[in-house]
Design an enzyme around this catalytic site. Structure first.
Site, PDB file in Angstrom:
ATOM      1  N   GLU A  69      38.771  -4.081  14.807  1.00 13.21           N
ATOM      2  CA  GLU A  69      39.901  -3.867  14.172  1.00 13.21           C
ATOM      3  C   GLU A  69      39.676  -3.287  13.031  1.00 13.21           C
ATOM      4  O   GLU A  69      40.769  -2.251  12.363  1.00 13.21           O
ATOM      5  CB  GLU A  69      40.764  -5.412  13.755  1.00 13.21           C
ATOM      6  N   PHE A 131      44.655 -22.880  15.533  1.00 13.01           N
ATOM      7  CA  PHE A 131      43.407 -21.997  16.238  1.00 13.01           C
ATOM      8  C   PHE A 131      43.897 -20.361  15.383  1.00 13.01           C
ATOM      9  O   PHE A 131      45.545 -19.683  15.906  1.00 13.01           O
ATOM     10  CB  PHE A 131      44.391 -21.320  17.602  1.00 13.01           C
ATOM     11  N   GLN A 132      43.483 -20.016  15.563  1.00 18.13           N
ATOM     12  CA  GLN A 132      43.238 -18.505  14.715  1.00 18.13           C
ATOM     13  C   GLN A 132      44.143 -17.887  13.621  1.00 18.13           C
ATOM     14  O   GLN A 132      45.559 -17.280  13.529  1.00 18.13           O
ATOM     15  CB  GLN A 132      43.532 -17.255  16.223  1.00 18.13           C
ATOM     16  N   LYS A 181      54.353 -15.971  15.109  1.00 11.58           N
ATOM     17  CA  LYS A 181      54.816 -14.834  16.736  1.00 11.58           C
ATOM     18  C   LYS A 181      56.312 -15.864  16.749  1.00 11.58           C
ATOM     19  O   LYS A 181      57.071 -15.039  18.267  1.00 11.58           O
ATOM     20  CB  LYS A 181      54.067 -16.046  17.062  1.00 11.58           C
ATOM     21  N   MET A 496      19.818   5.883   0.504  1.00 15.97           N
ATOM     22  CA  MET A 496      20.328   5.360  -1.107  1.00 15.97           C
ATOM     23  C   MET A 496      20.147   4.399  -1.068  1.00 15.97           C
ATOM     24  O   MET A 496      19.491   4.431  -2.860  1.00 15.97           O
ATOM     25  CB  MET A 496      21.725   5.497  -1.268  1.00 15.97           C
TER      26      MET A 496
END
Length: 600
Positions: A69, A131-132, A181, A496
């Site tokens: 993502e 969940f999630q 959802k 760097m």
């Protein structure tokens, strides 16, 4: 727009008997269609799955399936930065949404117009640690222009349209729309266009006339003026207006890291990039000036050095569409809030009117600056270990490819060298993570840029450290026929950080060796890795191989090309203003700089 505004969505107008009834998920896709969105980047999951079903049948929107993502977010950024359009990224709830956070923060810092759509758990489960589940609206509140939480199907068109409006107007930036959802699954009449009501969101585009006049008078009176050009010029598409003002005033121009290409490098008035790794003329022009005209710039610490010592004798005209930026770091003598496209036209006209009766003589100022430019040209030293000079590699990429290409850089030494040694002649040719400094930006951003501008050559100039963070998107490029070119500036280290360790930590290189570039034990072997993804892969270790490899990349357009340039780890980015000191202490330059004395 402040993110602490309520996250309620605009209410739809009264229902119409003729309005088609569709699911919330269908409304998401239909809204994108009607907004003219043609490309989105995303990755499905449980909470966003309802949207992916109608998306499969939609012929107007091309969905590009990423491998992470974060890649979707950076690809959407690259798409937006190359084209000026709104970039769109889609993710599921929980970790899918939080994987977007880095890209959202990146877009917020660099004013990139982004629309991020995330799925959320059922509204009845919110707050239960389902969940999630993740409070992505709360997580992103400090790094978005605004965030919407949508719990009803009928609110979806209004939320998507409002988010698109906010992202693309005023100071551009990312906007999040989080949709439960159950809202995706429920049905409701689809009413378009929705009534968008955004209380308090009224970007000012037209500047106040008295401020324009005051600014024009200061410019006419200034003996040592500088046009300090920031990324706002590019976001407002005001490069032509900038050119007209610069030529009218005759003032020197400096373009920040975010503004490379806003003013042609080939123009005589361009002194280059200011800041920590800017050119000596650009850094000292700001420092010695008596008037700074800041155009879409925010006086970032990488430009000012120690702010209290920055340009001590300069008055400031500060033009920005975001009033929060004006006088935030440096007090403005003349603050101007407005869109640069409009402001610059008015400012040029007012300046010309003011100079009908004469203006200050800036020839002595230019004599000083030309002396600096002659004495301190941008350059680099040959390497002492026999390995390639990274500056030379990057310079040849720019010279052989030309100004019509797009160059996306990761973060670190290679980013600075790409900003320094490639000549930029047009806006939107240079993409990088300026404010956030996000490693892993280059490959997915280049991918997004190539989707937006398929006819242009697109290079990702990356470091071996950055490349290992997002190189999985090469699979996305191969499978979707997105033939970007990737130049890995492989110094086998976090360059760097290593440079700072060399300079400020007595050469103690703690945990900066990546073991990627030298000898036979390459971990990983970038050529084998790129070939495994289906790319054309090359390795270059000798100077006489550089041009042929670049030409091969430019001639190959049926797949991505990855070139592993094995360069010296000892190469450093110069000039340099160390952190925490004033710009007058620019290293390896100031002690040799001619002084400017107005009395001479």
């Amino acid at each position: 727009m402040s993110s602490d505004i309520a996250t309620a969505v605009p209410r739809p107008p009264a229902r119409s008997a003729s309005a088609p009834v569709m699911t919330g998920a269908e409304a998401v896709v239909r809204s994108l269609d009607l907004l003219g969105v043609s490309d989105v980047f995303g990755l499905p999951g449980g909470a966003i799955m309802p949207v992916y079903d109608p998306l499969m049948d939609d012929e107007a929107v091309r969905h590009i399936l990423v491998r992470h993502e974060q890649g979707a977010g950076h690809a959407a950024e690259g798409y937006a930065s190359a084209s000026g359009k709104v970039g769109v990224a889609i993710a599921t709830s929980g970790p899918g949404a939080t994987n977007l956070v880095t890209a959202i923060a990146d877009a917020y810092m660099d004013s990139v117009p982004l629309l991020c759509i995330t799925g959320q758990v059922f509204s009845s489960l919110m707050g239960t640690d389902a969940f999630q589940e993740a409070d992505i609206v709360g997580i992103t509140m400090p790094i978005t222009k605004h965030s919407f939480l949508v719990k009803r199907a009928e609110d979806i068109p209004g939320a998507i349209a409002a988010a698109y409006e906010i992202a693309s107007t005023g100071r551009p930036g990312p906007v999040l729309v989080d949709i439960t959802k159950d809202a995706q699954q429920a049905e409701a009449p689809f009413i378009w266009p929705p009534q968008i009501d955004l209380p308090g969101y009224r970007p000012v585009t037209k500047a106040h006339g008295k401020q324009i006049q005051a600014a024009a008078q200061l410019i006419a009176e200034a003996e040592k003026p500088v046009l300090y050009v920031g990324g706002g010029i590019i976001r407002s598409r005001a490069s032509e207006q900038l050119l007209a003002l610069a030529e009218a005033t005759g003032a020197p121009v400096v373009t920040t890291l975010m503004a490379r290409g806003a003013f042609p490098d080939s123009h005589e008035q361009n002194l280059g990039m200011p800041g920590m790794h800017g050119t000596v003329p650009a850094v000292l022009a700001l420092q010695e000036s008596d008037l700074i005209v800041a155009l879409g710039a925010r006086f970032d610490d990488r430009v000012t050095g120690k702010a209290s010592q920055f340009a001590p004798h300069a008055k400031v005209i500060h033009v920005d569409i975001d009033p929060a930026e004006i006088s935030k770091i440096r007090a403005a003598d003349v603050p101007i809030v407005g869109d640069l496209r409009e402001v610059l036209v008015d400012l040029e006209a007012a300046f010309r009117a003011n100079t009908d009766t004469g203006r200050a003589d800036i020839t002595q100022w230019w004599a000083y600056l030309k002396g600096l430019r002659s004495e301190f040209p941008l350059g680099y030293a040959p390497t002492s270990d026999g390995l390639l000079a990274p500056q030379h590699v990057i310079q040849r990429i720019g010279e052989l490819t030309g100004p019509e290409a797009i160059y996306a850089a990761g973060v670190g030494q290679h980013q600075m060298w790409a900003a320094q040694f490639i000549k930029y002649e047009r806006p939107n040719a240079w993409l990088n993570s300026g404010g956030a400094g996000t490693m892993g930006y280059a490959v997915p951003a280049a991918m997004g840029a190539k989707v937006a501008e398929p006819e242009r050559v697109v290079w990702a100039i990356d470091g071996d450290g950055c490349f290992q963070m997002t190189n999985q998107e090469l699979a996305t490029c191969v499978l979707n026929n997105i033939p970007i070119k990737v130049a890995i500036i492989n110094n086998s280290s976090l360059g760097m950080v290593r440079q700072w360790q060399t300079l400020f930590f007595n050469g103690r290189h703690s945990n900066t060796d990546l073991n990627t570039g030298h000898g036979t034990a390459r971990v990983p072997d970038f050529v084998k890795l790129a070939e495994a993804y289906g790319c054309l892969a090359l390795r270059v270790e000798k100077e006489d191989e550089i041009d042929d490899a670049i030409r091969t990349a430019l001639e190959t357009n049926d797949r991505p090309v990855v070139i592993d340039f094995v360069v010296s780890a000892d190469a450093m980015v110069w000039p340099m203003v160390p952190q925490g000191v004033g710009n007058s202490e620019i290293q390896y330059a100031r002690e040799h700089a001619p002084s400017f004395d107005q009395e001479d």
